[in-house]
Design an enzyme around this catalytic site. Sequence first.
Site, PDB file in Angstrom:
ATOM      1  CB  THR A 207      -0.980   0.022   1.186  1.00 53.89           C
ATOM      2  OG1 THR A 207      -0.244   0.082   2.419  1.00 53.89           O
ATOM      3  CG2 THR A 207      -1.881  -1.193   1.177  1.00 53.89           C
ATOM      4  CE1 TYR A 242       2.481   8.205   3.720  1.00 54.78           C
ATOM      5  CE2 TYR A 242       0.318   9.198   3.403  1.00 54.78           C
ATOM      6  CZ  TYR A 242       1.106   8.086   3.621  1.00 54.78           C
ATOM      7  OH  TYR A 242       0.535   6.849   3.753  1.00 54.78           O
ATOM      8  CG  MET A 256      -4.895   7.390  -1.868  1.00 54.65           C
ATOM      9  SD  MET A 256      -5.467   8.484  -0.547  1.00 54.65           S
ATOM     10  CE  MET A 256      -4.822  10.060  -1.095  1.00 54.65           C
ATOM     11  CG  HIS A 257      -2.394   2.837   3.481  1.00 60.82           C
ATOM     12  ND1 HIS A 257      -1.106   2.373   3.376  1.00 60.82           N
ATOM     13  CD2 HIS A 257      -2.303   4.067   4.059  1.00 60.82           C
ATOM     14  CE1 HIS A 257      -0.264   3.275   3.870  1.00 60.82           C
ATOM     15  NE2 HIS A 257      -0.972   4.308   4.293  1.00 60.82           N
ATOM     16  CG  ASP A 258      -8.069   1.574   4.144  1.00 64.49           C
ATOM     17  OD1 ASP A 258      -7.113   0.849   4.479  1.00 64.49           O
ATOM     18  OD2 ASP A 258      -8.653   2.335   4.939  1.00 64.49           O
TER      19      ASP A 258
END
Length: 330
Positions: A207, A242, A256-258
Amino acid sequence: MSEKRQLILDVDTGTDDAIAIMAALLSPEFEVLGICTVSGNLPLANTTENTLRVVSLLAPQVPVIRGCAGPIVRDLDPRRKYCDNEEVLEDEDGNRIAFHVEEFDGLPPARIAPAPTNAVCWMVETLRAATKKVDLVLVGPLTNFALALRADPSIVEHVGQIVIMGGGCEERNSTSAAEFNFFMDPEAAQIVLGCGAKIVLVTLDATHHAVLCGEDVQRMRSWHTTVGDFVAQITSERIKAYTLFQPLFKPDSASMHDALCILYLLDGSVITKTRLLPVSVDFYGGASDGCSVMDTRSVPARAPNCTVCLGTDDEKFSRMLLDILGRAKG
């Protein structure tokens, strides 16, 4: 068109959760049966309200079900340490800088209310009644589904696969050993990983390459849509976070991990590296509390239980995600 895949999402919304929800609701390949909320990135009241706003905008017929306000047992013992990295600061003007905004003021107030039940009972009842396999996308702490499994282990028979955003092989974020979702409820993570279902573990190693950048923000703003403006806003805020908290990260970018979990279900080739591994979670309260322990030996001590995602095609990710989000009108 082929038959739609039925999904249940479990979220702690959260900015990247919001984008994952939007991607699922805007993809005609999916029938989203419901979206459960859990405490995690934010307290349960915030994760539920934020989820309601997203769903109200795009698919108000999809139920939102309020889940657990805390981990199963983690906070019962005060000797267990908590996150050792601070992710909320103020800039020189007193503005809050964080990865997740507490309230989605970029979206209209919700026109729907949570379902009159709790997520654990709803998961059990919905999976028991399923006439075909249901895929689960779990992108917060795993408390809700772990308790559903404890209530009725047989529900796993109705699960197609479980796609989890959690864990890390070489990457961590909450402590030197643990990724956030597993760290927040290690017992729940261990219960879910041991449930016997087909599990895809989308780790931080993958991710961290699922990014949007400043150029993507400008493109989304050019759409002049509520979705475009909102995602551009929260992406800009994540890029600021970040830059502040992870200065060595790819410049002018934010993970945008998810959302990667949803894109994986649409096109598995967005993931560039996987390994089939035995994975367990340390829940003993020490320095490695919440660590995802992956047996990478050539002859592991037990059978693999997870397909572990370790790499991402970053260009394909951003292209796919913007194409999906661009479907929203008005």
